[in-house]
Design an enzyme around this catalytic site. Structure first.
Site, PDB file in Angstrom:
ATOM      1  CG  HIS A   1      -1.920  -1.128   1.225  1.00 34.24           C
ATOM      2  ND1 HIS A   1      -3.102  -1.137   0.510  1.00 34.24           N
ATOM      3  CD2 HIS A   1      -1.864  -2.328   1.870  1.00 34.24           C
ATOM      4  CE1 HIS A   1      -3.738  -2.281   0.720  1.00 34.24           C
ATOM      5  NE2 HIS A   1      -3.004  -3.022   1.534  1.00 34.24           N
TER       6      HIS A   1
ATOM      7  CG  ASN B   1      -7.666  -5.066  -0.066  1.00 33.34           C
ATOM      8  OD1 ASN B   1      -6.976  -4.112   0.247  1.00 33.34           O
ATOM      9  ND2 ASN B   1      -7.279  -6.318   0.098  1.00 33.34           N
TER      10      ASN B   1
END
Length: 492
Positions: free
Chosen positions: A65, A138
């Site tokens: 990320h 997500n």
């Protein structure tokens, strides 16, 4: 005062330049030298501080990320679910809670294009009256692996080759050939939704199974779903090349521009719930993160809406230093025995302490907005001013006391210690159902992406046979198409 920080919105309270300690800087252009052309003197403290500070401007990049964009806004309850949870921020319709969201790609580096095929992170930090709640998920409802023991290996396989620093398909298909549980996730990643149009046009999911607990202590398993009001839109490969070629930050720019123009992105929050007493009624394990809960069996329940109406003020302070952890919950929301969630509860805070320091939760973007008190003194970068003499508990000199009891799931454990797979793996049913839900053109694109991935010169015939076998068990027509184009037969 800015409601998202603990200090006035402007940090420039001095009319002249100063050092970090506040000393006035009378020349911010020239180094202190011996004469006009002589060597620089070590005693030029301002020069050394300026260079040393600059040398340390970049904190370690997130392992996953790394590439992301943030925005601020609010969450508003629209439907009463107080019968399911005693969470204060969900107490009644109309209640609003400030929040910050970070969208991200997962595998690729901080400067990578936002058009690469990759899952997208969807993390929401709620600043509630009872502390922060981090809903970390997500844009896909499932994940590659169901046990956090595999997570480091999984990321290593998806990351670039450590010898060449090039991401290579043979490493990916090699690793996941040992984990057929990943098939469901690949029906999302290799589908058209694998490259979102931007951050506004994508779903969000809590992914893991949590628990909701009401005032009476009754527990329900829960999954969280964010649905964008503007719909889900994606990029096909040629479109991604065109968009990414002109702007590596297209999704960040779209989010920033939309909010600046008053076109505030909005998502509706829904939940699915299961009574833990009914978890054995399904042909899959409800706590298995590689599975969805079919909506025809477990319908979505509306909860509220999220509106992003404010851009961040500083990318470093409110994106790079923004830190999430699934362990950060509030009364009325708790964990489940989801094996991936159990490891994330430790791993996320651990990686933030490495990346930002042990006191990362003191940073304004991460700190709670409600009153808070503890004895976590000192440590690196602890900037909280304290003058207490008592830093232990209990003490008759400190009036701080315990809060009222917070409900947690009452489940009783009576079993042996063991390392094993779950009983209901059922790795092939849901991927097959999802593939069959695609129209023929979408199925063809999915097949072609797999043909390309398995055509890597270093992907062996054995690996191709394994993958054809896996997809054949999901859907025979899918297995036949792959086998024909790759000239292999299933290995099992």
């Amino acid at each position: 005062m800015d409601p998202y920080t603990h200090r006035p919105s402007s940090a420039h309270s001095s009319a002249f330049w100063t050092t970090n300690s506040g000393a006035p800087v009378w020349n911010n252009n020239s180094s202190l030298t011996v004469g006009s052309r002589g060597p620089i003197l070590l005693e030029d403290y301002h020069l050394l501080e300026k260079l040393a500070q600059f040398d340390r401007e970049r904190i370690p990049e997130r392992v996953v990320h790394a590439r992301g964009a943030s925005a601020k806004g609010f969450f508003e309850v629209t439907h009463d679910i107080s019968h399911l949870t005693c969470a204060d921020f969900l107490r009644a319709p109309g209640v609003q809670t400030p929040l910050i969201v970070r969208f991200s790609t997962v595998i690729h580096e901080r400067g990578s294009p936002e058009t690469l095929r990759d899952p997208r992170g969807f993390a929401v930090k709620f600043y509630t009256r009872e502390g922060n709640f981090d809903m970390v998920g997500n844009n896909f409802p499932v994940f590659f692996v169901r046990d956090g023991m595999k997570f480091p290996d999984m990321v290593h396989a998806l990351k670039p080759n450590p010898k060449t620093h090039i991401q290579e398909n043979w490493r990916i298909v090699d690793f996941f050939s040992h984990h057929p549980e990943s098939l469901h996730m690949f029906t999302f990643l290799f589908d058209d939704v694998g490259i979102p149009l931007n951050y506004r046009h994508m779903d969000g999911f809590g992914v893991n199974t949590y628990s909701l607990i009401n005032k009476e202590g009754k527990t329900h398993y829960v999954k969280f779903h964010w649905r964008p009001t503007c719909g889900v839109k994606s990029l096909l490969e040629d479109e991604a090349i065109q968009v990414g070629g002109s702007n590596h930050s297209h999704a960040t720019k779209d989010l920033t521009d939309s909010i600046a123009s008053g076109n505030f992105p909005e998502w509706k929050l829904y939940i699915q719930t299961i009574d833990p007493e009914h978890e054995d009624k399904f042909d899959f394990d409800p706590l298995d993160v590689t599975k969805i809960w079919p909506e025809d069996l477990i319908p979505l329940q509306p909860v509220g809406r999220m509106v992003l109406n404010k851009n961040i003020d500083n990318f470093f302070a409110e994106n790079e230093m923004l830190a999430f952890c699934p362990a950060i919950v509030v009364p009325g929301i708790y964990y489940s025995d989801d094996k991936l969630l159990q490891t994330r509860v430790f791993s996320y805070s651990d990686t933030q302490r490495h990346r930002l320091g042990p006191n990362y939760l003191m940073l304004p973007v991460n700190a709670p907005k409600c009153a808070h008190h503890n004895n976590h003194h000192e440590g690196s970068m602890n900037f909280m001013h304290r003058d207490e003499e008592v830093n232990y508990f209990p003490s008759r000199f400190d009036p701080a006391r315990h809060s009222e009891p917070v409900p947690i799931p009452p489940r009783v454990f009576t079993t042996k210690r063991e390392k094993c797979m779950i009983e209901k793996e059922n790795n092939f049913k849901q991927p097959g159902e999802r593939y069959r839900s695609f129209d023929p053109a979408r199925q063809e694109r999915f097949v072609q992406r797999w043909v390309e991935a398995l055509s890597d010169p270093r992907v062996t015939h054995e690996l191709r046979s394994i993958w054809v076998s896996y997809w054949n068990q999901c859907d025979e027509s899918l297995g036949q198409k792959l086998g024909t184009r790759l000239s292999v037969k299933p290995s099992m």
